[in-house]
Design an enzyme around this catalytic site. Sequence first.
Site, mmCIF file in Angstrom:
data_model
loop_
_atom_site.group_PDB
_atom_site.id
_atom_site.type_symbol
_atom_site.label_atom_id
_atom_site.label_comp_id
_atom_site.label_asym_id
_atom_site.label_seq_id
_atom_site.Cartn_x
_atom_site.Cartn_y
_atom_site.Cartn_z
ATOM 1 N N HIS A 16 41.487 43.193 14.747
ATOM 2 C CA HIS A 16 40.707 43.636 15.910
ATOM 3 C C HIS A 16 39.306 44.119 15.496
ATOM 4 O O HIS A 16 38.970 45.292 15.674
ATOM 5 C CB HIS A 16 41.454 44.734 16.692
ATOM 6 C CG HIS A 16 41.016 44.836 18.126
ATOM 7 N ND1 HIS A 16 41.846 45.239 19.146
ATOM 8 C CD2 HIS A 16 39.818 44.594 18.723
ATOM 9 C CE1 HIS A 16 41.181 45.239 20.285
ATOM 10 N NE2 HIS A 16 39.944 44.842 20.057
ATOM 11 N N ILE A 17 38.534 43.186 14.943
ATOM 12 C CA ILE A 17 37.203 43.539 14.434
ATOM 13 C C ILE A 17 36.094 42.804 15.179
ATOM 14 O O ILE A 17 34.974 42.674 14.679
ATOM 15 C CB ILE A 17 37.088 43.255 12.907
ATOM 16 C CG1 ILE A 17 37.603 41.833 12.586
ATOM 17 C CG2 ILE A 17 37.844 44.313 12.109
ATOM 18 C CD1 ILE A 17 37.344 41.393 11.158
ATOM 19 N N SER A 70 39.603 39.181 30.407
ATOM 20 C CA SER A 70 40.100 40.556 30.342
ATOM 21 C C SER A 70 41.619 40.516 30.510
ATOM 22 O O SER A 70 42.170 39.541 31.021
ATOM 23 C CB SER A 70 39.457 41.384 31.457
ATOM 24 O OG SER A 70 39.563 40.695 32.690
HETATM 25 P P1 NDP Z 1 33.709 40.073 31.362
HETATM 26 O O1 NDP Z 1 34.210 40.921 32.464
HETATM 27 O O2 NDP Z 1 32.277 39.676 31.337
HETATM 28 O O3 NDP Z 1 34.565 38.737 31.269
HETATM 29 C C1 NDP Z 1 35.931 38.709 31.525
HETATM 30 C C2 NDP Z 1 36.234 37.389 32.117
HETATM 31 O O4 NDP Z 1 37.644 37.301 32.275
HETATM 32 C C3 NDP Z 1 35.614 37.162 33.492
HETATM 33 O O5 NDP Z 1 34.730 36.081 33.419
HETATM 34 C C4 NDP Z 1 36.806 36.839 34.374
HETATM 35 O O6 NDP Z 1 36.560 35.722 35.197
HETATM 36 C C5 NDP Z 1 37.846 36.438 33.343
HETATM 37 N N1 NDP Z 1 39.182 36.437 33.895
HETATM 38 C C6 NDP Z 1 39.820 37.388 34.607
HETATM 39 N N2 NDP Z 1 41.018 36.948 34.989
HETATM 40 C C7 NDP Z 1 41.130 35.669 34.535
HETATM 41 C C8 NDP Z 1 42.121 34.667 34.624
HETATM 42 N N3 NDP Z 1 43.256 34.871 35.273
HETATM 43 N N4 NDP Z 1 41.897 33.488 34.003
HETATM 44 C C9 NDP Z 1 40.750 33.255 33.353
HETATM 45 N N5 NDP Z 1 39.770 34.158 33.256
HETATM 46 C C10 NDP Z 1 39.962 35.347 33.850
HETATM 47 O O7 NDP Z 1 34.098 40.843 30.023
HETATM 48 P P2 NDP Z 1 33.583 40.602 28.532
HETATM 49 O O8 NDP Z 1 33.292 39.168 28.333
HETATM 50 O O9 NDP Z 1 32.542 41.590 28.206
HETATM 51 O O10 NDP Z 1 34.919 41.005 27.714
HETATM 52 C C11 NDP Z 1 36.103 40.275 27.899
HETATM 53 C C12 NDP Z 1 37.275 40.901 27.183
HETATM 54 O O11 NDP Z 1 37.168 40.690 25.787
HETATM 55 C C13 NDP Z 1 37.409 42.409 27.315
HETATM 56 O O12 NDP Z 1 38.036 42.766 28.523
HETATM 57 C C14 NDP Z 1 38.240 42.774 26.101
HETATM 58 O O13 NDP Z 1 39.610 42.733 26.431
HETATM 59 C C15 NDP Z 1 37.930 41.668 25.104
HETATM 60 N N6 NDP Z 1 37.140 42.130 23.970
HETATM 61 C C16 NDP Z 1 37.666 42.029 22.720
HETATM 62 C C17 NDP Z 1 36.928 42.392 21.619
HETATM 63 C C18 NDP Z 1 37.504 42.287 20.253
HETATM 64 O O14 NDP Z 1 37.117 43.062 19.406
HETATM 65 N N7 NDP Z 1 38.393 41.357 19.997
HETATM 66 C C19 NDP Z 1 35.564 42.912 21.740
HETATM 67 C C20 NDP Z 1 35.108 42.998 23.105
HETATM 68 C C21 NDP Z 1 35.883 42.605 24.160
HETATM 69 P P3 NDP Z 1 36.464 35.883 36.787
HETATM 70 O O15 NDP Z 1 35.167 36.579 37.021
HETATM 71 O O16 NDP Z 1 36.483 34.476 37.253
HETATM 72 O O17 NDP Z 1 37.644 36.701 37.216
HETATM 73 C C1 DGY Z 2 36.555 46.144 23.437
HETATM 74 O O1 DGY Z 2 35.433 46.665 23.486
HETATM 75 O O2 DGY Z 2 37.267 45.993 24.443
HETATM 76 C C2 DGY Z 2 37.020 45.643 22.117
HETATM 77 O O3 DGY Z 2 38.317 45.272 22.088
HETATM 78 C C3 DGY Z 2 36.577 46.432 20.954
HETATM 79 O O4 DGY Z 2 35.193 46.442 20.901
#
Ligand code: NDP
Ligand code: DGY
Length: 327
Positions: A292-293, A216
């Site tokens: 961003h898809i 995130s």
């Molecule tokens: P989660 O909350 O499940 O995962 C986020 C991860 O980020 C956690 O495991 C957390 O680890 C980790 N994290 C936080 N800080 C750090 C750090 N300093 N170094 C390494 N890891 C870290 O969320 P999701 O997997 O559901 O989604 C992740 C992100 O993906 C979203 O926040 C969004 O920004 C992005 N996203 C993008 C999309 C796109 O269309 N491109 C679609 C959906 C999501 P820990 O628990 O150890 O802190």
């Molecule tokens: C999200 O959900 O954060 C993505 O970036 C778009 O789905």
Amino acid sequence: VNMNSGGKPRVYVTRRIPKEGLDLLSKECEVSIWDSDDAVPQDVLLKNVPGISGLYCLLSDRIDGAVMDAAGPSLKAISTLSVGYDHINLDECRKRGIRIGYTPGILTDATAELTVGLLLTTSRRLAEGVTNVKNGGWGTWKPMWLTGPGLLNSTVGLVGLGRIGMAIAQRLKPFGVKRFLYSGNSKKAEADSLPAEFVPFETLVKESGFVVVSCSLNAQTKGLFNKKVFEMMSSNAIFVNISRGAVVNQDDLHEALTTGQIRGAGLDVTTPEPLPTDHPLLKLDNCVVFPHIGSASEETRIAMSILTTRNLLAGLMGEEMPEEVQL
Ligand code: NDP
Ligand code: DGY
């Protein structure tokens, strides 16, 4: 909750959204909508929120204290059509007791699938290949033309082994990846099923042939990938970012790609979005940019629109949201 004369709470929707989510919302609420595929200008947003009880927003909106002030004390819940909530000021919500809904889980598979596509497009140079077929660059078959690193026997480092990171690793495993590494704040029990090793960030960037960013965006990860980090990476490394553009210093990435510090980059997220068409990164053959898809499978976006509505309705009724950000 601020009701209209018919006893329905007033909500504002900041974009044209799938019919499924909008219909469900309209049954229970008096809905005003910015009915466009373009982002609502901030001044229009500010003019439309006074007196609303709920705000249905998108990741490209900036939901700050000014928006909450403009809405006033009637605002009880904000629901975003995304799992990322870095565009919402959490402190300001906390202060005002505003609850936040988001869409974790239902978009994990679609996003992981797209990430595999982006990684392969970058490493196996798919976009360059298609371009060359169309522009006459395809000459006779040449042994080393358009070659790139394979996943077999590789080391893949995931920066953030969350829901999406884990789903990416599960999909990459059958390609014959030798080692999975991950970094973050805590060791994850589910990593053992891959298995993946929890390592310091520095070890991950030094030892991975593929660095995949699936964390995130937060204070720790903002600007994390800078010159110093790209210098630590292998000159053969493929860098993939599906998190948020702000995790990367794009000038430093551009330098890393042009000086050969790294081999290639695949980005589904950039700063800004959209990336201007004359941006230097778009001039590079070894940089693939998607618009961003990540979550853009039809079923997923429809499910997201419905979950966003259900979160908002629960927030307005004072009930537990199906998916609520813990403030
Ligand atoms: P989660 O909350 O499940 O995962 C986020 C991860 O980020 C956690 O495991 C957390 O680890 C980790 N994290 C936080 N800080 C750090 C750090 N300093 N170094 C390494 N890891 C870290 O969320 P999701 O997997 O559901 O989604 C992740 C992100 O993906 C979203 O926040 C969004 O920004 C992005 N996203 C993008 C999309 C796109 O269309 N491109 C679609 C959906 C999501 P820990 O628990 O150890 O802190
Ligand atoms: C999200 O959900 O954060 C993505 O970036 C778009 O789905």
